[in-house]
Scaffold this motif. Structure first.
Motif, mmCIF file in Angstrom:
data_model
loop_
_atom_site.group_PDB
_atom_site.id
_atom_site.type_symbol
_atom_site.label_atom_id
_atom_site.label_comp_id
_atom_site.label_asym_id
_atom_site.label_seq_id
_atom_site.Cartn_x
_atom_site.Cartn_y
_atom_site.Cartn_z
ATOM 1 N N PRO A 120 -68.137 -11.055 -18.744
ATOM 2 C CA PRO A 120 -68.130 -9.789 -19.717
ATOM 3 C C PRO A 120 -66.796 -9.862 -20.561
ATOM 4 C CG PRO A 120 -68.981 -9.360 -17.410
ATOM 5 C CD PRO A 120 -68.339 -10.661 -17.438
ATOM 6 N N GLN A 121 -65.832 -9.855 -19.741
ATOM 7 C CA GLN A 121 -64.517 -10.175 -20.875
ATOM 8 C C GLN A 121 -64.040 -11.636 -20.494
ATOM 9 O OE1 GLN A 121 -62.991 -8.014 -17.531
ATOM 10 N NE2 GLN A 121 -64.909 -6.794 -17.834
ATOM 11 N N THR A 122 -63.370 -11.846 -21.666
ATOM 12 C CA THR A 122 -62.525 -13.178 -21.502
ATOM 13 C C THR A 122 -61.246 -13.135 -21.158
ATOM 14 O OG1 THR A 122 -64.038 -14.269 -23.173
ATOM 15 C CG2 THR A 122 -61.931 -15.260 -22.874
ATOM 16 N N LEU A 123 -60.688 -13.651 -19.954
ATOM 17 C CA LEU A 123 -59.371 -13.719 -19.420
ATOM 18 C C LEU A 123 -58.783 -14.840 -19.296
ATOM 19 C CD1 LEU A 123 -60.991 -11.000 -17.729
ATOM 20 C CD2 LEU A 123 -58.506 -10.755 -17.064
ATOM 21 N N LEU A 124 -57.384 -15.055 -19.424
ATOM 22 C CA LEU A 124 -56.488 -16.110 -19.168
ATOM 23 C C LEU A 124 -55.697 -15.752 -17.993
ATOM 24 C CD1 LEU A 124 -55.690 -19.067 -20.489
ATOM 25 C CD2 LEU A 124 -53.749 -17.687 -21.163
ATOM 26 N N VAL A 125 -55.753 -16.672 -16.891
ATOM 27 C CA VAL A 125 -54.963 -16.358 -15.712
ATOM 28 C C VAL A 125 -54.212 -17.403 -15.404
ATOM 29 C CG1 VAL A 125 -55.017 -15.837 -13.114
ATOM 30 C CG2 VAL A 125 -56.608 -14.549 -14.777
ATOM 31 N N LEU A 126 -52.677 -17.164 -15.480
ATOM 32 C CA LEU A 126 -51.770 -18.402 -15.579
ATOM 33 C C LEU A 126 -50.570 -18.047 -14.559
ATOM 34 C CD1 LEU A 126 -50.290 -20.264 -17.496
ATOM 35 C CD2 LEU A 126 -49.369 -18.090 -18.696
ATOM 36 N N THR A 127 -49.874 -19.347 -13.948
ATOM 37 C CA THR A 127 -48.581 -19.200 -13.270
ATOM 38 C C THR A 127 -47.991 -20.269 -13.949
ATOM 39 O OG1 THR A 127 -47.630 -19.313 -11.183
ATOM 40 C CG2 THR A 127 -49.569 -20.684 -11.429
ATOM 41 N N LEU A 128 -46.643 -19.792 -14.047
ATOM 42 C CA LEU A 128 -45.532 -20.862 -14.374
ATOM 43 C C LEU A 128 -44.640 -21.108 -13.170
ATOM 44 C CD1 LEU A 128 -44.582 -19.144 -17.838
ATOM 45 C CD2 LEU A 128 -46.159 -21.322 -17.412
ATOM 46 N N GLY A 129 -45.091 -20.586 -11.953
ATOM 47 C CA GLY A 129 -44.361 -20.895 -10.840
ATOM 48 C C GLY A 129 -43.656 -19.694 -10.365
ATOM 49 N N GLN A 130 -43.843 -18.471 -11.089
ATOM 50 C CA GLN A 130 -43.001 -17.220 -10.694
ATOM 51 C C GLN A 130 -43.784 -16.058 -10.739
ATOM 52 O OE1 GLN A 130 -39.451 -17.204 -10.505
ATOM 53 N NE2 GLN A 130 -39.432 -19.194 -10.349
ATOM 54 N N GLY A 131 -45.067 -16.434 -9.947
ATOM 55 C CA GLY A 131 -46.186 -15.269 -10.024
ATOM 56 C C GLY A 131 -47.203 -15.418 -10.804
ATOM 57 N N VAL A 132 -48.245 -14.634 -10.766
ATOM 58 C CA VAL A 132 -49.544 -15.038 -11.655
ATOM 59 C C VAL A 132 -49.906 -13.714 -12.585
ATOM 60 C CG1 VAL A 132 -52.234 -15.209 -11.101
ATOM 61 C CG2 VAL A 132 -50.548 -16.129 -9.331
ATOM 62 N N PHE A 133 -50.292 -14.021 -13.661
ATOM 63 C CA PHE A 133 -50.585 -12.912 -14.724
ATOM 64 C C PHE A 133 -51.785 -13.301 -15.539
ATOM 65 C CE2 PHE A 133 -46.108 -11.477 -14.646
ATOM 66 C CZ PHE A 133 -45.171 -12.641 -13.735
ATOM 67 N N GLY A 134 -52.276 -12.180 -15.674
ATOM 68 C CA GLY A 134 -53.859 -12.131 -16.684
ATOM 69 C C GLY A 134 -53.783 -11.423 -17.710
ATOM 70 N N PHE A 135 -54.196 -12.157 -18.753
ATOM 71 C CA PHE A 135 -54.114 -11.664 -20.030
ATOM 72 C C PHE A 135 -55.679 -11.710 -20.472
ATOM 73 C CE2 PHE A 135 -49.959 -12.438 -20.809
ATOM 74 C CZ PHE A 135 -49.572 -13.507 -19.851
ATOM 75 N N THR A 136 -56.176 -10.560 -21.004
ATOM 76 C CA THR A 136 -57.429 -10.174 -21.563
ATOM 77 C C THR A 136 -57.511 -10.472 -22.921
ATOM 78 O OG1 THR A 136 -57.807 -8.345 -20.002
ATOM 79 C CG2 THR A 136 -59.340 -8.468 -21.797
ATOM 80 N N LEU A 137 -58.544 -11.082 -23.439
ATOM 81 C CA LEU A 137 -58.726 -11.467 -24.890
ATOM 82 C C LEU A 137 -59.108 -10.327 -25.758
ATOM 83 C CD1 LEU A 137 -58.554 -13.452 -27.323
ATOM 84 C CD2 LEU A 137 -60.847 -14.052 -26.609
#
Ligand code: P6P
Length: 340
Positions: free
Chosen positions: A167-184
């Motif tokens: 229903p939404q498009t999200l990008l969920v990402l970790t660079l090794g210091q936590g997890v962050f979610g971005f909604t398009l």
């Protein structure tokens, strides 16, 4: 307060230096742009003539969906030119894909599953793209990259993430210091941070497993699920809920948002293969995300991120999510071994 965009987040991570350099920042930006394009194609559905199956099979012996091939090509084209990659590897490509000589080569290896859960696309259920980033071995510069360069344990990943097309498009990402979610933000075409520092609750009463495989499960999994199903009158003393989306990305996303435990264990069908899910571009990136968010990810007994890969398309059993529940399942395995 105005929300951050993915670009702002990455520039800040780069400024703080201990996280990423310009090459990894470019890598994530290009992956995010590819996911945006793939999400756009998926949203067209039948109107875009992207549904249905091809007559071909992938290396996994699975019938390829049109979208599997289209998304794979889009992902390769969007990422191979940037000068930050040495090679790519995909669920949909039997061999690794070295960056063509017409482009400069870099130090990173990009592994991906272009459309995870692709059978859901034809029935308009959530699917996703999973990606994992490794560094090419130091001795790789100046020589041809080979499959063995990808055979690194998941604890060597420098970044991992997924896009979920729902229903939404999200990008969920970790660079090794936590997890962050971005909604398009589809109007602006920007990824907006909506889920800063995602955390998996340590406890849960929600499990995800394909219950139709019950007759194939090993004894510890069977006993664990039975005890959950007995609810508050059983040994767990609480009622459980079950979910199964047939898309690992959607199940993992739910667990990152509200907790839970996901099980695709190696069962009696997988004696030779080791499991159904793929280690390098499904289990490892998801395990990094889950651990970075405070959860756990095991094969049932061993930490997934410590598994030494032997093949590019290696399969493995996966149990991941809320740490206390994953630990409990490991205890069922230990108890079972003790009684052998
Ligand atoms: P089953 C999708 O094909 C996938 O690789 C994962 O995304 C998902 O969790 C699993 O397989 C679903 O498998 O056997 O329930 O169809």
């Amino acid at each position: 307060m105005r929300r951050k965009t993915l670009t702002q987040f990455l520039i800040e991570q780069q400024r703080s230096e201990q996280i990423i350099g310009p090459e990894l920042r470019l890598l994530v930006e290009l992956v995010a742009r590819a996911c945006k394009s793939i999400g756009h194609v998926i949203s067209k559905g039948e109107l875009g003539d992207v549904l249905g199956s091809l007559e071909t099979e992938n290396i996994q012996g699975e019938v390829q969906k049109k979208l599997d091939v289209i998304a794979n090509e889009m992902f390769v084209e969007a990422n191979e030119w940037g000068g930050h990659l040495a090679a790519l590897a995909s669920e949909e490509m039997e061999a690794i894909h070295p960056v063509p000589n017409r482009y400069p080569k870099g130090e990173y290896l990009l592994l991906f599953d272009p459309i995870d859960g692709s059978s859901n696309v034809d029935v308009d259920l959530s699917v996703g793209t999973i990606f994992s980033v490794l560094r090419a071995p130091d001795d790789a510069s100046g020589r041809e990259i080979g499959e063995r360069d990808f055979l690194q344990p998941g604890n060597q990943q420098v970044a991992a993430g997924y896009a979920i097309y729902g229903p939404q498009t999200l990008l969920v990402l970790t660079l090794g210091q936590g997890v962050f979610g971005f909604t398009l933000d589809r109007e602006m075409g920007s990824w907006i941070m909506t889920h800063p520092n995602m955390r998996v609750p340590k406890q849960t009463n929600e499990f995800a497993i394909n219950a139709s495989n019950e007759r194939h499960w090993n004894e510890p999994v069977r006993r664990y699920i039975d005890d959950c199903l007995r609810g508050e009158t059983g040994p767990r003393g609480i009622d459980f809920n079950m979910r199964w989306t047939a898309s690992m990305v959607a199940d993992v996303h739910r667990i990152l948002v509200r907790g839970g435990v996901f099980l695709y264990p190696a069962d009696t069908r997988h004696t030779a293969s080791g499991g159904k899910l793929r280690l390098l571009y499904e289990a490892n990136p998801m395990a990094m995300l889950i651990e970075q968010a405070g959860g756990s990810a095991t094969t049932g007994t061993a930490r997934i991120l410590d598994v030494e890969p032997t093949k590019l398309h290696q399969r493995i059993g996966v149990i991941l999510g809320s740490a206390d529940e994953v630990a409990r399942i490991a205890a069922y395995h230990s108890l079972n071994d003790a009684h052998r």
